[in-house]
Design an enzyme around this catalytic site. Sequence first.
Site, PDB file in Angstrom:
ATOM      1  N   ASP A  10      -8.986   0.343  -6.350  1.00 35.73           N
ATOM      2  CA  ASP A  10     -10.290   0.702  -6.044  1.00 35.73           C
ATOM      3  C   ASP A  10     -11.183   0.288  -7.178  1.00 35.73           C
ATOM      4  OD1 ASP A  10     -12.765   2.239  -5.522  1.00 35.73           O
ATOM      5  OD2 ASP A  10     -11.577   4.006  -4.771  1.00 35.73           O
ATOM      6  N   ASP A  20     -14.600  -2.674  -1.485  1.00 36.59           N
ATOM      7  CA  ASP A  20     -14.005  -2.390  -2.936  1.00 36.59           C
ATOM      8  C   ASP A  20     -12.723  -1.550  -2.848  1.00 36.59           C
ATOM      9  OD1 ASP A  20     -14.777   0.108  -1.704  1.00 36.59           O
ATOM     10  OD2 ASP A  20     -16.397   0.596  -3.351  1.00 36.59           O
ATOM     11  N   GLU A  21     -11.886  -1.826  -1.854  1.00 36.75           N
ATOM     12  CA  GLU A  21     -10.689  -0.721  -1.880  1.00 36.75           C
ATOM     13  C   GLU A  21      -9.507  -1.452  -1.106  1.00 36.75           C
ATOM     14  OE1 GLU A  21     -10.034   3.925  -1.652  1.00 36.75           O
ATOM     15  OE2 GLU A  21     -10.437   3.033   0.465  1.00 36.75           O
TER      16      GLU A  21
END
Length: 364
Positions: free
Chosen positions: A13, A108-109
């Site tokens: 993350d 973003d993950e």
Amino acid sequence: MAADAERRIALVDLDAFYASVEAVEDPSLRGKPLLVGGSPEGRGVVMAASYEARRYGCRSAMPMAQALRLCPEAVVLPGRRHLYHAYSQRVMDILRRESPVVQPMSIDEAYVDLTGVSRDMAHAEALAHRMQGRIRVEAELPNSIGLATNRMVAKVACETGKPNGFVVAQPGGEAAFLAPLPVRKLPGVGPRSAERLNAAGFETLGQVAAATPATLTALLGPGGALLQRRAMGEDASPVSTDREAKSISAEETFSTDMDDRAAVLQETERLAGRVAESLESGGLLARTVTVKLRYADFTTLTRSQSRPTATADAEAIRSLAAELVEAAWEQGRSVRLVGVGVSNMRPRRAEGQMTMEALAPYEA
């Protein structure tokens, strides 16, 4: 290949991603409270808040004006989606150097399955540390990693370590790792379920794991038994590399309610262009176009139409979106938000087939 049967899955993350990218682009922003999002003069909202801003209570999805009241000295920047997409791709490329099994969950993950490229959990931990270091050095982005034998526990581990954390839940210790955590920490437990559990005396996941299935079923319905298994650290869901987007959309909330049809149509066409860019960059074609109008009284209307052929052509998408808005327009009603989306998508074929693809009807 792995020497044993246990899975080794990491969740990566990127911490405060948009704000972190802006600080990479402008190092003078590092260490300052930073808010990325819309204008505080209108209805702008916070897309991302740096951890320095979060200390004041700022958070994503908060109205920008409210965030600035909490942290008046914050630096406010508009979002730059294409820039964030480029950084995200750089990070995903780093992850794929460690394992071919990477499942992006958002910009973003991502989950990374290290089972097939590691001998044991200790080896997987070394690979995950290397991933984290490469992201910090090559992309200059802070990131947190959770490592466990399944996706769910890896996610909880990642969340408990933020920001810049690295947390490992050891094989066989999943239930013990989860036990002291509040019930709300388990993915899938929303505010209402947490409230019911707390009211019944269940404060921690350990207490949920120790309950009888009948007690939890009476409290939460058929999902109670599943919740107990998850509280014990059980999750068999795979990391999949074929996760496909079902739709792409873009929307805009006006700073003031709009009753000017020409202005709404202009914004519709701009959003349609953005959606077409996303299709193009993703190598996709779409057949169905949808528009959304949210009125000043917050009622929402959607209209969709499917083309005979799938396309990524900006002009075709703009034209159909404008037609849908024209057909739905109600004179005298002010519009608060307009959105454009596409669905019924498929991959674009090889370059040599493009002309034929454009002419052939799309088969869903």
